[in-house]
Design an enzyme around this catalytic site. Structure first.
Site, PDB file in Angstrom:
ATOM      1  CG  ASP A  15      -1.645   1.253   1.465  1.00  0.00           C
ATOM      2  OD1 ASP A  15      -2.371   1.666   0.528  1.00  0.00           O
ATOM      3  OD2 ASP A  15      -1.498   1.869   2.540  1.00  0.00           O
ATOM      4  CG  ASP A  17      -1.391   7.929   0.171  1.00  0.00           C
ATOM      5  OD1 ASP A  17      -1.044   9.099   0.309  1.00  0.00           O
ATOM      6  OD2 ASP A  17      -1.523   7.380  -0.938  1.00  0.00           O
TER       7      ASP A  17
END
Ligand code: MG
Length: 258
Positions: A15, A17
């Site tokens: 991932d 952010d």
């Protein structure tokens, strides 16, 4: 936590952010640490290309952040996917796009009436951010739930950190991981997925089902992830160690609180 087996053949799903990058006041305000691009580049090369980014951002946005890298990626929670062979897949039915076009002006009007809210139109989804106006959290969720009702057959609400997103059914990070894992150079490898948010739980469950390793960034809360890394900085340290070790390092003892 059980340590990962000593294998060289891992595939990395990351991932962005809140995992690779600290969350900022707005999606545009994030800072990409200089060493992060080099770490990703090395890990991507040393795994023969088996590293993919999984993000709520669009792929074009990811390319701009991690320039000059163009990594395999699933954008907008899997609605866009760039395979390792650079073919981009995007399968959003026309009826869904029409629904999003109908909802866009309603959301824009709501944002105009609530200072500090921000509407992000990703083309294949609509995200309503309230990071700069947390006092509207309840109003944002109520409004999004209400306007989504007539479109429930085509769209679902995806809550995230200070954001709620209206997105089509049929795409999530777990599905994206399964799709990558069916293709070279990911197929046959052991997946590791690192994420931080509720939208990453689908990904944790997917790698767990495949016998892989799931790591969540952040504080204690219920999660399908096997283990925890307390901060974005430690995630970067962990990835740098993975590059050096050519396999995922243990997340338990070397990282206090993990
Ligand atoms: Mg995240």
């Amino acid at each position: 936590m059980r340590p990962p087996p000593a294998r060289l053949d891992w595939a990395y799903f990351l991932d962005v952010d809140g995992t690779l990058l600290e969350i900022a006041a707005s999606p545009e305000a994030v800072r990409v640490p200089a060493d992060l691009v080099a770490i990703l580049d090395r890990l991507h090369r040393e795994t023969d290309g088996a590293l993919a980014l999984l993000s709520g951002r669009r792929i074009a946005d990811l390319d701009a952040l991690f320039e000059p890298l163009k990594l395999p990626a699933a954008g907008v929670h899997g609605l866009e996917r760039r395979r390792a062979d650079e073919i981009v897949e995007s399968a959003t039915p026309v009826g869904v796009l029409a629904a999003l076009r109908e909802l866009q002006p309603l959301l824009a009007e709501f944002v105009a009436e609530h200072p500090g809210l921000r509407l992000e139109d990703k083309g294949v989804s609509l995200a309503l951010h309230y990071r700069q106006a947390p006092e509207f959290e309840g109003a944002v969720h109520n409004f999004a739930e209400r306007i989504a009702v007539p479109y429930a057959d085509r769209l679902r609400l995806l809550p995230g950190k200070m954001v709620v997103e209206l997105k089509p059914h049929g795409a999530d990070k777990g599905i994206a991981i399964a799709e990558f894992m069916a293709e070279p150079p990911f197929a046959g490898r052991h997946p590791v997925f690192i994420g931080d948010d509720v939208t990453d739980e689908d990904g944790f469950r997917a790698v767990n089902a495949l016998g892989g390793l799931s790591l969540r960034i952040g504080d204690e809360r219920p999660s399908a992830a096997h283990a925890r890394l307390p901060s974005v900085d430690l995630c970067r340290t962990w990835l740098a160690a993975a590059v050096a070790a050519e396999r995922p390092p243990k997340a338990g003892r070397s990282f206090p609180g993990a």
